[in-house]
Structures are given as C-alpha cells and as structure tokens.
Design a protein around this motif. Structure first.
Motif, short mmCIF file in Angstrom:
data_model
loop_
_atom_site.label_atom_id
_atom_site.label_comp_id
_atom_site.label_asym_id
_atom_site.label_seq_id
_atom_site.Cartn_x
_atom_site.Cartn_y
_atom_site.Cartn_z
N SER A 110 -11.67 0.48 24.22
CA SER A 110 -10.95 1.48 25.11
C SER A 110 -11.57 2.10 26.18
N LYS A 113 -12.28 0.29 31.14
CA LYS A 113 -12.42 0.37 32.47
C LYS A 113 -13.28 1.24 33.05
N TRP A 144 -2.99 -2.92 29.80
CA TRP A 144 -4.24 -3.52 29.65
C TRP A 144 -4.08 -5.25 30.40
N ASN A 263 -8.75 8.18 25.98
CA ASN A 263 -8.85 6.75 26.06
C ASN A 263 -8.89 5.93 25.03
N GLU A 264 -7.86 4.99 25.05
CA GLU A 264 -7.48 4.03 23.91
C GLU A 264 -7.36 2.59 24.28
N GLY A 265 -7.37 1.82 23.38
CA GLY A 265 -6.96 0.41 23.53
C GLY A 265 -5.43 0.49 22.96
N GLY A 286 -4.26 4.01 27.52
CA GLY A 286 -4.26 2.64 26.91
C GLY A 286 -2.83 2.25 26.69
#
Length: 359
Positions: A110, A113, A144, A263-265, A286
């Motif tokens: 996550s 970046k 992504w 923030n995350e995936g 994300g």
C-alpha cells in the motif's frame, strides 16, 4: 511462489491462504518460499537473515531440480511489498531469470508509491526495470495498473488481479438492539484507527446504542488507553488480533464496516465485510473505489476528515433501511467482482498463457 510466511497476519499471507483454501493447489504444482518468518516492525537484521536463508534455499532447490533433470520452474510468482521487502526479494527475483521460464510480480504494498517517490537515480531505475522485465505484473486495481504503467519506460504486461475472499452467508441483522461499527486491521494511523475512534466519540453521546469494535495488532495498548481516557470502555471493544472463528464473530456482530485508511492496496478486510453483506465507510485511496461505491454499497470520505466520518457514522446508525440496502449492494458487488473461485481461475489462466508462450 515467493512471499512472507503464510502464518503471519499480513495481507499477502491472507491472499495466499485464501488461494490455498480453493482448488488452486490441485491445479498447479506449488512450492512456497518464505522470505520472512514473522511480520515484526523493525527487526531489520532478522529480516535480512531470513532473506539470505530464503535465497540460499532457492539455490539449493534449483540445484536439486537440475540433479533430478527436472529443469527450470515454469513460473516464479513473487508477492511484492515495499521498502526493505522490495530490496530483500531482489536477489531472488534476479535469480528467477535463471531458474524459471517466466516471472510474475504481484504488487501488494500500500505504501509502494511513497517508497518509489523516496528513491532517485539508480535505485528508481532498478524499480522501473523490475516491472519492465517481469513477464506479468499483477496489481490490485485499475488505479495501481495506471501507476505502474506510468513509471515504466517501455510496455509491460499488467493484469488486474483483485484480492478476494471466501463467500459467506449473510446474517440476519434485523431487530438488533445495538448498531455496531467494526474495523479489523493493524492498529495505527495508516488504517485511520485514531480518526475512527475520534469520530465515534463525536456521535456516541447521541446514539446510546452505538458500539465499536477495533480488532487487530499494532498499537493495541495505545488504542485501549485512548478508549479508557474517553470513558468509552462500555461502548468500544479492543480485543487485539483475532482470526478464525473470532474474526467471523466480529463480522457477524457488525452492522457497518469502517476503514478510513490513508493508503491501501485493496484491503482484504473490506472484501470480507462485503462477503457478509456489510455496508462500508472508507476512503478513496488505492483500489478501494473499485470495492466501495459511494451511496451504493457504502460511503466515501476523505482521509483525515473526522467530521465527515462522524457524519457517515450518524447517517448509517440512524437509518436501518439504508444499512440494509447498502449491505445487499455490497454482497451483490462482491459476488460480481471479488469471488475467490473466479480470481483463482483468472490466475491459473494467466499461468497457462505464460507457460505456452515460454514453450
């Protein structure tokens, strides 16, 4: 397949364990190489040693294949995070050019970046070439995919492979005397835990039936101290890390799932919440917007906007029909996009395509 130990409480481990719970192991001949035994913040030397041992095991495994005249593996699938995890897996990935016909990178981090932005010069170019030279790059969302494409200097294969969860039965939540909000994940700032607690404090006085469950590892004692300082021990539970039946119990008791991350995936916990028909309050970071559609199966607020988060809690606490409608929309979207069997079918199909292209 290369990644962190599957006994850890990480997102990568959860993805792998979910795949192993399907017919995936029956469809591919799988060897799993763990590069880190425990997910402990810091402990850099121990992680470095784990990485060295993992590389040594890979070399000996490959030499064994050569002795037995089995040749190279068809595919090396590397589950990749950021920061030191990235550099620790680089020797393995480079050796993969020798010991495997095709290499797949599966990007989970996550904070990747931020990690990329912190680099320059040669290190940045090494990251770019990592994606460019992979035969396939698995990413968790369209956002992504666009980012990886944007940093690469030459075309590279990018596949959106969503995280997934096991399909569950929707519990009957009608007639409950309380409204329970839940968050499951690492206790700390990145997941928005402190923001959620602050927002809950703002609305709890006007909604005596409101409850909050904050389950996970990380800064558990700090969260418990904040709950005690706010006088909310009778409304907020902080059980620590839960798994198995205990995790299922949290989702069953919950009426709304919250994850106001910075923030995350693509968080597996959101997908697990959708799999039991929960509305979700989250943030547009994300791949979350591909799982949570504002005003459809949940509410989207900006990271750090505690007032908007509190308004969202109030709105869903006050409107049972809205909760039910959003929960049904969550379940329908989960079945359409994030069903585990469909994701495994996609991955196996990509493996087969790569295998035939290498023949």
């Amino acid at each position: 397949m290369v990644g962190i130990g599957i006994s850890t409480t990480t997102g990568i481990a959860t993805v792998v364990k979910n795949w192993l719970a399907t017919d995936f192991p029956d469809r591919v001949s799988l060897r799993y190489l763990s590069t880190q035994r425990a997910a402990v913040p810091g402990a850099y030397f121990a992680k470095f040693v784990d990485g060295c041992f993992a590389f040594a095991r890979l070399v000996f495994m490959f030499l064994g294949r050569l002795i037995l005249l089995k040749g190279r593996w068809d595919v090396m699938h590397v589950h990749q995070s950021s920061w030191m995890s990235f550099w620790r897996k680089q020797p393995i990935w480079h050796f993969g050019a020798l010991c495997a016909r095709r290499r797949v990178v599966h990007l989970h981090g996550s904070e990747f970046k931020d990690f990329y932005a912190s680099t320059s010069g040669l290190r940045r170019r090494l990251i770019q070439r990592f994606f460019e030279r992979s035969d396939a790059n698995f990413v968790l969302s369209k956002e992504w995919a666009e980012w990886v494409e944007g940093i690469c200097r030459r075309p590279t294969r990018i596949d959106i492979v969503y995280n997934a969860a096991l399909r569950q039965k929707m519990p009957d939540r009608r007639g409950r005397p309380t409204v329970t909000f839940a968050l499951m994940g690492r206790m700390g700032e990145r997941k928005g835990v402190f923001d959620l607690l602050e927002a809950f404090k703002k609305m709890a006085g006007n909604y005596p039936s409101a409850r909050l469950i904050l389950a996970g590892d990380g800064e558990v004692e700090k969260v418990r101290s904040l709950v005690a300082a706010a006088g909310l021990e009778d409304k907020v539970e902080v059980p620590g890390w839960v798994s198995g039946a205990d995790a299922e119990s949290v989702f069953e008791r919950a009426d709304v799932y919250c994850l106001p991350s910075y923030n995350e995936g693509l968080p597996g916990s959101i997908l697990e919440a959708m799999a039991v028909g929960l509305p979700v309050i989250s943030t547009p970071v994300g791949g979350i917007l591909e799982a949570v559609q504002h005003e459809s199966n949940g509410l989207i607020v900006e990271p750090g906007d505690i007032a908007a988060l509190a308004d969202g809690l109030v709105r869903l606490a006050a409107d049972v029909e809205l909760r039910e409608a959003m929960g049904e929309a969550s379940y329908a979207l989960f079945e359409k996009k994030f069903d585990l069997d469909a994701i495994v079918e996609q991955v196996v199909g990509i493996y087969e395509t790569l295998f035939h292209s290498a023949a």
